[in-house]
Structures are given as structure tokens and as C-alpha cells.
Write an enzyme that holds these catalytic residues in place. Structure first.
Site, PDB file in Angstrom:
ATOM      1  N   HIS A 164       0.710  -1.279   0.051  1.00 46.03           N
ATOM      2  CA  HIS A 164      -0.034  -0.028  -0.014  1.00 46.03           C
ATOM      3  C   HIS A 164       0.926   1.215  -0.049  1.00 46.03           C
ATOM      4  O   HIS A 164       0.425   2.172   0.472  1.00 46.03           O
ATOM      5  CB  HIS A 164      -0.968   0.115   1.128  1.00 46.03           C
ATOM      6  CG  HIS A 164      -1.609  -1.238   1.242  1.00 46.03           C
ATOM      7  ND1 HIS A 164      -2.777  -1.245   0.732  1.00 46.03           N
ATOM      8  CD2 HIS A 164      -1.482  -2.411   2.218  1.00 46.03           C
ATOM      9  CE1 HIS A 164      -3.505  -2.511   0.849  1.00 46.03           C
ATOM     10  NE2 HIS A 164      -2.551  -3.171   2.025  1.00 46.03           N
ATOM     11  N   SER A 285      16.255  20.371 -16.586  1.00 49.12           N
ATOM     12  CA  SER A 285      15.223  21.142 -16.677  1.00 49.12           C
ATOM     13  C   SER A 285      15.571  22.345 -17.605  1.00 49.12           C
ATOM     14  O   SER A 285      16.676  22.924 -17.385  1.00 49.12           O
ATOM     15  CB  SER A 285      14.320  21.569 -15.619  1.00 49.12           C
ATOM     16  OG  SER A 285      13.737  22.752 -15.668  1.00 49.12           O
ATOM     17  N   LYS A 291      17.761  20.575 -11.279  1.00 48.99           N
ATOM     18  CA  LYS A 291      16.913  19.236 -11.395  1.00 48.99           C
ATOM     19  C   LYS A 291      17.842  18.095 -12.254  1.00 48.99           C
ATOM     20  O   LYS A 291      18.650  18.399 -13.334  1.00 48.99           O
ATOM     21  CB  LYS A 291      15.582  19.541 -11.745  1.00 48.99           C
ATOM     22  CG  LYS A 291      15.013  20.088 -11.037  1.00 48.99           C
ATOM     23  CD  LYS A 291      13.544  20.291 -11.733  1.00 48.99           C
ATOM     24  CE  LYS A 291      12.695  18.992 -11.750  1.00 48.99           C
ATOM     25  NZ  LYS A 291      11.393  18.794 -12.582  1.00 48.99           N
ATOM     26  N   GLU A 298      10.072   7.571 -17.211  1.00 48.75           N
ATOM     27  CA  GLU A 298       8.359   8.170 -17.474  1.00 48.75           C
ATOM     28  C   GLU A 298       8.114   8.072 -18.883  1.00 48.75           C
ATOM     29  O   GLU A 298       7.201   7.647 -19.005  1.00 48.75           O
ATOM     30  CB  GLU A 298       9.189   9.777 -17.343  1.00 48.75           C
ATOM     31  CG  GLU A 298       9.090  10.001 -15.648  1.00 48.75           C
ATOM     32  CD  GLU A 298       9.441  11.678 -15.588  1.00 48.75           C
ATOM     33  OE1 GLU A 298       9.537  12.121 -14.466  1.00 48.75           O
ATOM     34  OE2 GLU A 298       9.688  12.413 -16.669  1.00 48.75           O
TER      35      GLU A 298
END
Length: 483
Positions: A164, A285, A291, A298
Site C-alpha cells: 500500500h 530542466s 534538477k 517516465e
């Protein structure tokens, strides 16, 4: 040949028709823009068909040899970029036949004897997919080897296990990676099982009813390496179960890659911080210089949806088709081609990511398994081993977790007096029993995360992978890898 101009004269079937197709309809009807991907397979299938025609005496051996030589010349022209049929060819089959006739004259018109485009395209598609399945299986095994190599290095590295998405129990990092090794193995096995049905020849089924010519379907099937032939001509020209099965298997491959991608994305976040992305597999980025973005996982996660879509599209395509062939089936190819290319590119990217794009932060992982209550079950197991009924022990531990949370303590921080106040069965050995490394080591049941179990699982999987990978490379070398 031009890629732009629509046909200005009637096509092969034109004696039935007085005028050519409207240019817009001709473009709408054409599949050459995507089925050119089948050209090498079309040539291979046509060569086998020509050889069968000569073998059975339907055409002379000399004519069969002319056809074979002409088809091989087209293969070379295509590979050298000299044969580039355009929209006027409608599809790859007409393009090849027309060029063949230009090369060898009227004998080229005999190639289509005892054959329809319906069984021809079915044969081409199976030859294509058969080759691609072997390539994808090899990629799966290469990816599996990468995971196994990494797992072998991380047997005693601990990582929090989750249910979970809540901390549950500590694990060997290798055990976590080995879960994906097992998924990949099932992916390989699904493709292998589907290959049995895929490797069936429809060549000779004709348009739908077979042919009156004395063909030898088994002969041509053997030339092409098929294991068997379709025994019902209607089924042979209209069956696309093999494509649906492949897309099902491809979808599950993508499910597994996507699940692993999601974990990498989480692990790379500041909140988890379990891995660092190396520069070779991360992007930055355009506005935030600090970043590092996990673009590879992804994209894999995103591309999963398009493979699912192709499966759904083909299922919907097939569900209402009466026997036998219908033009709707032209729509199977773009879905199949794109799914193949997507799976192959995602496997290649994920293999590189796990070979060189990730660095596990072992200190952060060690700290993570020391800072939670994921050893609570082991306290209950400790009491149960001393004769306390498990459910009673479970409830006692629930109380101590609640109390510890209120006091800002972890279980390892409790004094022996506090343990014994909870139950007299607790002794000094409770601290060793709930240490994360011992918690993992103790779970030595078959298939568990105990270090010895994990080492054995890795050794078994490595031996299997080594055998299958050697076989896969041999098969690719034998088939020549038509891409």
C-alpha cells in the site's frame, strides 16, 4: 519510383473496371506507406512460393529459377536504396510483382499463380512477427541478465519493502530486483508459447477456399521454417489470433517495465532518495538548473499506454469480422509494427538504465530500514516462537507500536524492562531479533528474502538465463535477423 503521384490508370483488376480509383480513394486505400516494412518477408515468402510452383510442375524449373533470381535482385535493390515504391504501387505485394515483371518479363506474371494477397499478407506478417518475437525474446534475456548482475552485487543491501506504499518489512535489494527477473521470465515464456501458434503457415489457403492447382503446402511451409500449416483455408486467411496474442504478451512486458519505471521514479525523488541518476540517463530542466529528471522511466511508463491501445484496437477490429478476409485487416499492421518497435526501444532503454544509469545510495537505504516499525511483525514472530499465540502477540505488538509512536521512540529504543513489562517472554535476544539485517536473514523460507535464499535464486536464474541467452543468439544467427 515516385512516392507522391496517385495511380492514373486502372490497377491489376482493371478489366472489371472502366476507370481508375479516385486519387483520394487510391491514397486512402493504399498501405505501401507502412507495409513496405514487410518487403524482405514478402520476398522470402515469394521465393518459397516460386520454388514450390517449380517443385510441383505448375511452372517449369527454369521459370521458377528466373523468379527466384528476380526476387533476390529486388532484395538487393531495396537494401541499396534503389527500389522505393510509391503510392501508385498500392501495397508491397503489387510493388514487388510489378518490379519482378519489369526484371524477368512475362514469367514474372506467373508468380501469383495459386496464391492470393490474402494468404500472401498472412504469410508475410507471420514471417515478420516470428523474427521480431525472437529479437524481443533476446532483448528480454539481455535485460534479465542485467538485473541478475545487479542483484548479485546487492544481496546484502537492504531496502524498505512496501505494501500500500507504506513501509512493511525490510528486504534484500537483490530480492526486490529478482521479482522483476521472474516477471521477465514469464514474459519470455509467454512469447515462446505464442510462437507455437504463430509459426503456422497460411500460404496456399488462397483467397479463402484453397486452389485447384496441385500445390504442395507442406513443401513451401518447410522452406519457410513453419512448423505446421493451417488446415482450414477460411481460418488461415482471416486468423489474427497470433497478433492479438503477441499484443497481449507485449502489453504485459510493458506492464512490468512500467511498474519498475514507477519504482525508479519514486526512488530517484528527494523524498525517497534511494538512487542517484547518472548523467548518461537523465535530463535537466530548461528553467531549474538543479534538477535531474528520470525521463527514461517516465517515457517507458507513458509508452505503455500506446501498446495497450494497439491491443484494444485489434480486439475491436476483429470482434465483428465475418469470414473470411476483410479490408479491415489492413489495420492490423500499423498497430503491430508500432507495438514491436515500442517494446524493443523500451527494453533497450531500460537495459541501459540499469547497466549504467543508476547508482543505489546504500547509506540512505541502510538508514531507511533503521528508522521505522517494519520490524514489528518480527516482534510478534519472536513471541510466537516462544509459545505465545500469534494473534495475542500481534495485539501486544500493536499496543507497543502505538505507545512508542506517542513517545517518539522506535522499537529498538525500548529498554528490556519495557519489553518485559509488555510480556515476560521477552529477553535480551529481542534486540538481535529485530535488527534489520537479522529480520531479512531470518526470512529464509523458500522464495523468501533471506540472504541464502536470494543467493540460491540468483544462481538458479543465472544458469537458466545463460542457457536461454546462448540459444537465443544461436537462433538469431541462424535466421539472419531480418529487421
Amino acid at each position: 519510383m515516385s512516392h507522391a503521384s496517385p495511380p492514373t490508370s486502372p490497377q491489376t483488376w482493371s478489366q472489371r473496371f472502366e476507370t481508375a480509383l479516385h486519387p483520394v480513394i487510391a491514397t486512402f486505400n493504399a498501405s505501401i506507406g507502412f507495409d513496405i516494412a514487410l518487403i524482405e518477408y514478402d520476398l522470402t515468402g515469394s521465393i518459397a512460393h516460386a520454388q514450390m510452383l517449380g517443385h510441383t510442375g505448375i511452372i517449369s524449373p527454369a521459370e521458377a529459377e528466373q523468379l527466384v533470381q528476380g526476387l533476390e535482385q529486388i532484395r538487393q535493390e531495396y537494401r541499396q536504396g534503389q527500389f522505393q515504391p510509391g503510392i501508385e504501387a498500392e501495397d508491397v505485394h503489387f510493388a514487388v510483382e510489378r518490379r519482378l515483371t519489369e526484371l524477368v518479363g512475362n514469367v514474372g506474371k506467373k508468380l501469383h499463380t495459386a496464391r492470393s494477397r490474402n494468404d500472401q499478407v498472412g504469410t508475410d506478417t507471420r514471417l515478420y512477427l516470428r523474427d521480431q518475437v525472437r529479437q524481443i525474446q533476446t532483448q528480454l534475456l539481455e535485460f534479465q541478465k542485467t538485473l541478475l548482475d545487479l542483484a548479485a552485487q546487492q544481496v546484502e543491501t537492504l531496502i524498505p519493502g512496501y505494501t500500500h506504499l507504506q513501509r512493511a518489512q525490510p528486504l534484500s535489494l537483490a530480492h526486490h530486483l529478482m521479482a522483476y527477473v521472474e516477471m521477465v521470465q514469464r514474459d519470455w515464456e509467454r512469447l515462446e508459447d505464442g510462437y507455437k501458434r504463430l509459426n503456422t503457415s497460411p500460404l496456399g489457403c488462397g483467397a479463402l477456399a484453397g486452389t485447384s492447382f496441385p500445390i504442395d503446402r507442406v513443401y513451401s511451409a518447410n522452406l519457410l521454417g513453419f512448423d505446421r500449416i493451417y488446415t482450414n483455408s477460411l481460418d488461415g486467411v482471416s486468423d489474427r489470433d497470433f497478433a492479438v496474442e503477441f499484443l497481449c504478451a507485449a502489453s504485459l512486458i510493458m506492464v512490468h517495465l512500467s511498474r519498475l519505471s514507477e519504482e525508479v521514479i519514486l526512488w530517484a525523488s528527494e523524498e525517497f532518495g534511494f538512487v542517484t541518476l547518472r548523467d548518461s540517463c537523465a535530463t535537466g530542466s530548461s528553467i531549474m538548473p538543479q534538477k535531474k529528471n528520470p525521463d527514461v522511466p517516465e517515457l517507458v511508463r507513458g509508452k505503455t499506454g500506446r501498446v495497450f491501445g494497439h491491443l484494444q484496437a485489434l480486439l475491436v477490429l476483429m470482434k465483428g469480422l465475418p469470414l473470411a478476409y476483410n479490408k479491415d485487416l489492413q489495420e492490423d499492421k500499423e498497430a503491430l509494427f508500432d507495438a514491436v518497435n515500442t517494446v524493443k526501444s523500451c527494453l533497450a532503454a531500460m537495459t541501459i538504465l540499469f547497466q549504467e544509469g543508476l547508482e543505489f545510495r546504500t547509506e540512505r537505504l541502510a538508514a531507511a530500514v533503521e528508522s521505522d516499525f517494519s520490524n514489528a511483525t518480527d516482534v510478534a514472530d519472536y513471541l510466537a516462537a516462544k509459545g505465545v499465540p500469534f494473534r495475542e502477540a500481534y495485539n501486544l505488538v500493536g499496543k507497543v507500536v502505538k505507545t512508542s509512536l506517542a513517545q517518539g521512540k522506535l522499537l529498538k529504543d525500548l529498554t528490556l524492562d519495557e519489553w518485559q513489562a509488555l510480556h515476560p517472554a521477552f529477553a535480551e535476544d529481542i534486540y538481535a531479533a529485530i535488527a534489520p539485517r537479522q529480520v531479512v536473514a531470518a526470512r529464509n523460507s523458500l522464495g523468501g528474502t533471506g540472504f541464502e535464499q536470494v543467493r540460491q535464486a540468483i544462481a538458479t536464474a543465472q544458469e537458466r538465463n545463460h542457457t536461454l541467452l546462448a540459444q537465443a543468439h544461436t537462433l538469431l544467427a541462424q535466421t539472419g535477423r531480418l529487421s
